[in-house]
Structure formats: C-alpha cells, structure tokens
Design an enzyme around this catalytic site. Sequence first.
Site, short mmCIF file in Angstrom:
data_model
loop_
_atom_site.label_atom_id
_atom_site.label_comp_id
_atom_site.label_asym_id
_atom_site.label_seq_id
_atom_site.Cartn_x
_atom_site.Cartn_y
_atom_site.Cartn_z
N GLY A 40 -46.45 18.56 -49.55
CA GLY A 40 -47.60 19.10 -48.50
C GLY A 40 -46.92 20.24 -47.59
O GLY A 40 -47.92 20.28 -45.84
N ASP A 66 -46.06 22.57 -52.44
CA ASP A 66 -47.63 21.96 -52.21
C ASP A 66 -48.75 22.29 -53.45
O ASP A 66 -48.05 23.28 -54.48
CB ASP A 66 -47.98 23.13 -50.74
CG ASP A 66 -49.27 22.30 -49.58
OD1 ASP A 66 -50.80 22.08 -50.57
OD2 ASP A 66 -49.01 21.46 -48.99
N ARG A 68 -51.54 24.14 -52.65
CA ARG A 68 -51.52 25.37 -52.55
C ARG A 68 -50.19 26.98 -51.86
O ARG A 68 -48.95 25.67 -52.62
CB ARG A 68 -51.71 25.68 -50.64
CG ARG A 68 -52.62 24.41 -50.20
CD ARG A 68 -53.10 25.41 -48.58
NE ARG A 68 -53.40 24.09 -48.21
CZ ARG A 68 -53.46 24.37 -46.69
NH1 ARG A 68 -53.40 25.22 -46.10
NH2 ARG A 68 -53.63 23.47 -45.25
N ASP A 84 -48.30 19.06 -57.73
CA ASP A 84 -49.16 18.40 -57.34
C ASP A 84 -48.78 17.17 -57.62
O ASP A 84 -47.86 16.48 -58.40
CB ASP A 84 -50.20 18.27 -58.26
CG ASP A 84 -51.30 17.45 -58.47
OD1 ASP A 84 -51.34 16.95 -57.48
OD2 ASP A 84 -52.87 17.40 -59.14
N TYR A 174 -59.74 7.13 -44.80
CA TYR A 174 -59.04 7.37 -44.65
C TYR A 174 -57.88 6.54 -43.18
O TYR A 174 -57.06 5.97 -43.69
CB TYR A 174 -58.60 8.85 -43.07
CG TYR A 174 -57.85 9.50 -42.77
CD1 TYR A 174 -56.93 10.38 -43.39
CD2 TYR A 174 -57.89 9.49 -41.14
CE1 TYR A 174 -55.65 10.63 -42.60
CE2 TYR A 174 -56.05 10.04 -40.87
CZ TYR A 174 -55.44 10.48 -41.40
OH TYR A 174 -54.29 11.13 -40.89
N LYS A 178 -54.52 5.19 -44.48
CA LYS A 178 -53.88 4.53 -43.66
C LYS A 178 -52.70 2.96 -43.47
O LYS A 178 -51.62 3.12 -43.79
CB LYS A 178 -53.79 4.90 -42.66
CG LYS A 178 -53.70 6.97 -42.99
CD LYS A 178 -53.06 7.52 -43.01
CE LYS A 178 -52.64 9.30 -43.27
NZ LYS A 178 -51.25 9.88 -44.08
P1 NAD Z 1 -52.93 19.24 -43.80
O1 NAD Z 1 -54.13 18.79 -44.71
O2 NAD Z 1 -53.01 20.74 -42.78
O3 NAD Z 1 -52.28 19.30 -44.87
C1 NAD Z 1 -51.43 18.44 -45.94
C2 NAD Z 1 -51.07 19.62 -46.68
O4 NAD Z 1 -51.18 18.93 -48.62
C3 NAD Z 1 -52.25 20.71 -46.76
O5 NAD Z 1 -51.15 21.96 -47.89
C4 NAD Z 1 -52.65 20.39 -48.19
O6 NAD Z 1 -52.62 21.43 -49.64
C5 NAD Z 1 -51.27 19.28 -49.32
N1 NAD Z 1 -52.04 18.57 -50.89
C6 NAD Z 1 -53.05 17.63 -51.08
N2 NAD Z 1 -53.08 17.44 -51.29
C7 NAD Z 1 -51.97 18.07 -53.12
C8 NAD Z 1 -51.50 17.11 -53.67
N3 NAD Z 1 -52.06 16.70 -54.47
N4 NAD Z 1 -49.82 17.37 -53.85
C9 NAD Z 1 -49.58 18.63 -52.84
N5 NAD Z 1 -49.71 18.58 -51.72
C10 NAD Z 1 -51.03 18.62 -51.04
O7 NAD Z 1 -51.91 17.75 -42.77
P2 NAD Z 1 -51.52 17.87 -42.22
O8 NAD Z 1 -52.25 17.65 -40.70
O9 NAD Z 1 -50.35 18.61 -41.73
O10 NAD Z 1 -50.80 16.37 -42.07
C11 NAD Z 1 -49.59 15.51 -43.00
C12 NAD Z 1 -50.20 14.49 -42.98
O11 NAD Z 1 -49.87 13.73 -41.24
C13 NAD Z 1 -51.19 13.63 -43.49
O12 NAD Z 1 -50.74 12.50 -44.39
C14 NAD Z 1 -51.63 12.97 -42.60
O13 NAD Z 1 -52.88 12.17 -42.12
C15 NAD Z 1 -51.49 12.98 -40.69
N6 NAD Z 1 -51.94 12.72 -39.70
C16 NAD Z 1 -51.98 14.13 -39.37
C17 NAD Z 1 -52.59 14.24 -38.20
C18 NAD Z 1 -53.34 15.45 -37.78
O14 NAD Z 1 -53.50 15.16 -36.34
N7 NAD Z 1 -52.68 16.84 -38.05
C19 NAD Z 1 -52.81 13.17 -37.18
C20 NAD Z 1 -52.71 11.76 -37.72
C21 NAD Z 1 -51.84 11.70 -39.37
#
Ligand code: NAD
Length: 355
Positions: A40, A66, A68, A84, A174, A178
């Site tokens: 990711g 990722d 993407r 994936d 969500y 978590k």
């Molecule tokens: P994001 O959605 O910006 O990034 C997630 C990435 O995972 C994306 O680039 C997506 O393409 C990739 N992804 C999705 N499905 C996939 C798959 N099957 N295989 C491989 N890659 C895949 O999310 P983020 O904000 O960077 O969050 C990262 C982590 O932090 C997550 O677990 C999220 O729950 C946690 N989190 C984020 C926030 C925040 O404010 N951003 C807050 C609390 C927790």
Amino acid sequence: MDKSKRMPPACVAYFGLIFFNLLCLSKKLFMIKEKILVIGACGQIGVELTLELRRIYGGSQVVASDLREENELLKGTGPYVSLDVMNKEMLHVQVIRQNITQIYLLAAILSATGEKNPNLAWHLNTQSLLNVLEIARDEQIQKVYWPSSIAVFGPTSPKTNCPQQTIIEPITVYGISKYAGEFWCNYYNHRYGLDVRSLRYPGLISYKSEPGGGTTDYAVEIFHDALTEKKYQCFLKEDTYLPMMYMSDAIRATIELMEVDASAISVRTSYNIAGMSFSPKEIGEEIKKHIPEFKIIYEPDYRQAIAESWPQSIDDSVANKDWGWKPAYNLEKMTTEMLKNMQQFLRKNNSNMIK
Ligand code: NAD
C-alpha cells in the site's frame, strides 16, 4: 581468585571499548541487512513512510508495493513491485524472493469509502492482515507493522481524552475491521511470538499524497482549496472536533515504535497516539491568519454521523510511558507548515492551480 590472574583495569577498558564498537558495528550491519516490504506504498501514508524508510535503510532495502501504478514521488528511489495483497500466493512468493525481514501493511479501505461497500471493506481490511500474519509466521519475519485507527472507538467511548483501554463499540465497518485486526495482531503475538506492532492513527494531514477516503480528509482538502480557490465547502459541521496529526509526526511515531526494543512494548493490540484536536471552524480561523480572504461554508453529509461517533481527543499516555511518544506539531505549527509545503508542492506539480 589469584590477583596475579586478574586483567589490569586498562585492559578491561580496552576490551570493553572493542566490544562496544563491535556491538555498534553489528547493529549497523544488522540494520543494513533489513529488507522491508511496504504494502500500500502509493497511499497517503505509504509514499511518505516509504521515502523515510529508504532514507534510513537505503533505497534498495525497501521494496514498495501497491495495486496502483508506482507513485511519481517513489520513482527512482528504490524497487517497486505491483502486488495485490489479497493474492496470498503472490505475496508469499515476493516475501521469499526479496528476502523480506519486515512488513508494513498499509493497504485498506478507509472509513468513508468503507460505508459505501461494507462487504468489500471488511474483506480487504481483515483478509489482507490475515494473509500477512500467516506469511510472517511461516517465514519468521522479524517485525510486522499494521495501523489501526481512532475509528475503533464508538459513541459509547469517552468523548475527551479517550483512554487506551475503554468501552470500544465501533459503528462503522472500518472501525469493526480495525478492532478485529487489533485482536488478530494480539493473538499472533501471544500465540506464535510474532513481533507485530500497531498504532491507532488519528486523522492524518499531509501534502505529498492525497487522502484515501477517510472522514478526516477535510483537514487536507481545506489547505488545497484555501490555496487554489480561497474557499472551502466542508462536509462536517463547524464545531466537529476530531483527533488529528501532521504526517511527519505520524511517520516518526511509526518508526519510533518499530525501532524500540520489543521488551518496551506492553500493548500488542494497538497504541493510542495523539497529535492535536480541532474543529473545522478552528482550522479555518488558523488558515485565515495566513489567507485573510479565505471563506469556509458547511454542507454536512453522511460523514458527519461517522465523525460524531468518534472521540474528540485521545489519551496517549501509555505510548508516552512505554516508548516516549510526544507529538511535535500543534494546530498553529502544522497550519504554517502545510500552507508553505503545499504551495511549493502545487507550484512544482500543478502550477496553474494557485491563484
Ligand atoms: P490510502 O487509501 O491512501 O492508501 C492505501 C493504499 O493501499 C492505496 O495506495 C491502495 O492502492 C492500496 N491498496 C488497496 N488495496 C490493495 C490491495 N488489494 N493490494 C495492494 N495494495 C492495495 O490509505 P492511507 O491513508 O495511506 O492509510 C494507510 C493505513 O493507515 C490504512 O490501514 C488506514 O486504515 C490507516 N489509517 C489511515 C489514516 C489516515 O488519516 N490516512 C488514519 C487512521 C488509520
């Protein structure tokens, strides 16, 4: 013991110094040998975390992956594989092929997007973690990082200074995924001794990569629109307080947690961490100090109910006690940095958007 057989103090000091130097060297060599997989890596956190890990461990030691396309900012800084995380076999092959020693799993569906497709969010968020935990156990991976969220808390949790251990009854898919994930991490640690570590991030504010569909995304969009449009339409009510954190604090917290000795970690579900807490009205006023003509209007949507189910502030005293966590950014400092950095970033990448 015969005194004549004792080593003179100068020799003890000399050998002590050699031993210490060898220890430092072996630690360095050990660090160099770490091979980290970030899953990711093209998301809001992944881009900045990958860049920072590459700065510490060296570009070639951190494999970004990722679904993407590779993010522009990652290009040329280290290896990238298209992956994936739901394809367990392919993930397993990569872990073996790349000699991975640590995994950071960031792939997830976030709070707001999750409510549009609850089954998919549950499936991706829990199965991705189970795939990583199983492979980590099989391959004796040294450390796993997986983030949780303040979304584990629900309407029955305390609203202010929400403690580490409290009533936890999430109402979003969500949050449910978590919370389940936290207990899977705890289970793999207790049952199999897997060194898996986790933080409950608040809403994260950054300028390098876009937020991925969370309820706190407004706190990123507002900076973008303040700079490009001088106005912002907010999807939350003006007095909705939420826990937030500047990305550089979040990256530092993540790496500090991952670097600390395992014996210091008392929480194997997920640690509360706090940065700051503010409402849309307060951040709007802070932005106005820099852009006086900035205007904000409020059009709350379905995300208001999600935000209202979460605490307004977080007690992170356990993280502070265990591994010394302290945030460096408050609202004022973060706003100044965000406006400066986002302006530079937009100029470099999309210059015609700045008015
Ligand atoms: P994001 O959605 O910006 O990034 C997630 C990435 O995972 C994306 O680039 C997506 O393409 C990739 N992804 C999705 N499905 C996939 C798959 N099957 N295989 C491989 N890659 C895949 O999310 P983020 O904000 O960077 O969050 C990262 C982590 O932090 C997550 O677990 C999220 O729950 C946690 N989190 C984020 C926030 C925040 O404010 N951003 C807050 C609390 C927790």
